[in-house]
Write an enzyme that holds these catalytic residues in place. Sequence first.
Site, PDB file in Angstrom:
ATOM      1  N   HIS A  28      -2.226   4.016  10.095  1.00 26.98           N
ATOM      2  CA  HIS A  28      -0.802   4.898  10.121  1.00 26.98           C
ATOM      3  C   HIS A  28      -1.369   5.976  11.081  1.00 26.98           C
ATOM      4  CE1 HIS A  28      -0.354   2.398   6.573  1.00 26.98           C
ATOM      5  NE2 HIS A  28       0.991   2.575   6.600  1.00 26.98           N
ATOM      6  N   HIS A  71       0.882  -1.205  -0.010  1.00 29.06           N
ATOM      7  CA  HIS A  71       0.081   0.064   0.021  1.00 29.06           C
ATOM      8  C   HIS A  71       0.886   1.215   0.082  1.00 29.06           C
ATOM      9  CE1 HIS A  71       0.748  -0.338   4.606  1.00 29.06           C
ATOM     10  NE2 HIS A  71       1.274   0.951   4.386  1.00 29.06           N
ATOM     11  N   GLU A 127       6.328  -3.877   7.806  1.00 26.44           N
ATOM     12  CA  GLU A 127       4.850  -4.105   7.449  1.00 26.44           C
ATOM     13  C   GLU A 127       4.878  -5.542   6.643  1.00 26.44           C
ATOM     14  OE1 GLU A 127       3.380   0.375   6.483  1.00 26.44           O
ATOM     15  OE2 GLU A 127       3.970  -0.916   4.756  1.00 26.44           O
ATOM     16  N   HIS A 137      10.973  -0.475   2.147  1.00 27.51           N
ATOM     17  CA  HIS A 137      10.892   0.880   2.176  1.00 27.51           C
ATOM     18  C   HIS A 137      11.296   1.293   3.762  1.00 27.51           C
ATOM     19  CE1 HIS A 137       6.753  -0.021   3.577  1.00 27.51           C
ATOM     20  NE2 HIS A 137       6.327   1.325   3.607  1.00 27.51           N
TER      21      HIS A 137
HETATM   22  C1  DHB Z   1       4.784   5.304   1.846  1.00 24.39           C
HETATM   23  C2  DHB Z   1       4.677   3.978   1.784  1.00 24.39           C
HETATM   24  C3  DHB Z   1       3.930   3.713   3.018  1.00 24.39           C
HETATM   25  O1  DHB Z   1       3.827   2.200   3.481  1.00 24.39           O
HETATM   26  C4  DHB Z   1       3.185   4.333   3.839  1.00 24.39           C
HETATM   27  O2  DHB Z   1       2.397   3.927   5.027  1.00 24.39           O
HETATM   28  C5  DHB Z   1       3.268   5.853   3.498  1.00 24.39           C
HETATM   29  C6  DHB Z   1       4.136   6.442   2.461  1.00 24.39           C
HETATM   30  C7  DHB Z   1       5.409   5.956   0.597  1.00 24.39           C
HETATM   31  O3  DHB Z   1       6.431   5.283  -0.132  1.00 24.39           O
HETATM   32  O4  DHB Z   1       5.411   7.063   0.160  1.00 24.39           O
HETATM   33 FE    FE Z   2       2.499   1.904   5.289  1.00 24.79          FE
END
Ligand code: DHB
Ligand code: FE
Length: 279
Positions: free
Chosen positions: A59, A12, A240, A193
Amino acid sequence: MARITAGVTTSHVPAIGAAIDLGKMQDPYWAPLFEGYEFSKQWIKDNPPDVVFLVYNDHASAFGMELIPTFAIGCGEEYPPADEGWGPRPVPNVIGHPGLGWHIRQSLAEDDFDLTIVNEMAVDHGLTVPLSLMFGQPDAWPCKIIPFAVNVIFYPPPSGRRCFNLGKAIRRAVESFDEDLNVQVWGTGGMSHQLQGPRAGLINKEFDNDYLDRLVTDPEGLAAIPHLDYLRDAGSEGIELVMWLIMRGALNTDVRQVHRFYHVPASNTAVGHLILENT
Ligand code: DHB
Ligand code: FE
């Protein structure tokens, strides 16, 4: 009886939701990402679930520093999209399945998993972006959805092992529900990420692809990965991925992979997506 027929994993990212809502899906930046979900949209039309048990993380939209449940099950009737700073996404409300939700709550308690019950909450991009990726832009989501929120935001999150075993308990719960329902379990979030600090922007294709392989063939081994490995190899938000293990635990040992997609980057995130059918 209810039965789990398939599992879906998908990342996501809020920017994916914005690209859909603002009509940017054909932009050169976004087109290759959405192409990876064309198969999935057809597959889910051909294999429509009655209920999606949707494992995701909030979040700091519904929960915040004042209240941080590790596992929270939505037992309510309806959930509106959250306002994450730009107004709520223009997507339908999520319609729950309180009957199955409460049954799972009961069955998991007897299986030693004590969940937080949520009857009212707004659902953020963690839940609505996977729905948009799979179902497109309908006037109403075509099935009932049980939101299942996992804390992966505030340390310590649950271990991969705990998540995998929870998935197995969810399967027992679903299969003991006395109604003929086709249930899919989705595990969302990930892949690698990191949104903050000196390593912001970290992507690890090797880790991600190994994770996609092993989620299918070696979920037991994957469940043993400690938090520190996720942090080091997949970045701080890569944690995550433990939510994918809940989905995998709810499926058979042997599954059929019908779709796999990996794309870098979407915003700051490596996007991974699997569709697994129970054989
Ligand atoms: C991004 C990724 C995420 O999992 C999130 O919760 C918020 C932002 C991103 O890559 O911008
Ligand atoms: Fe996220």
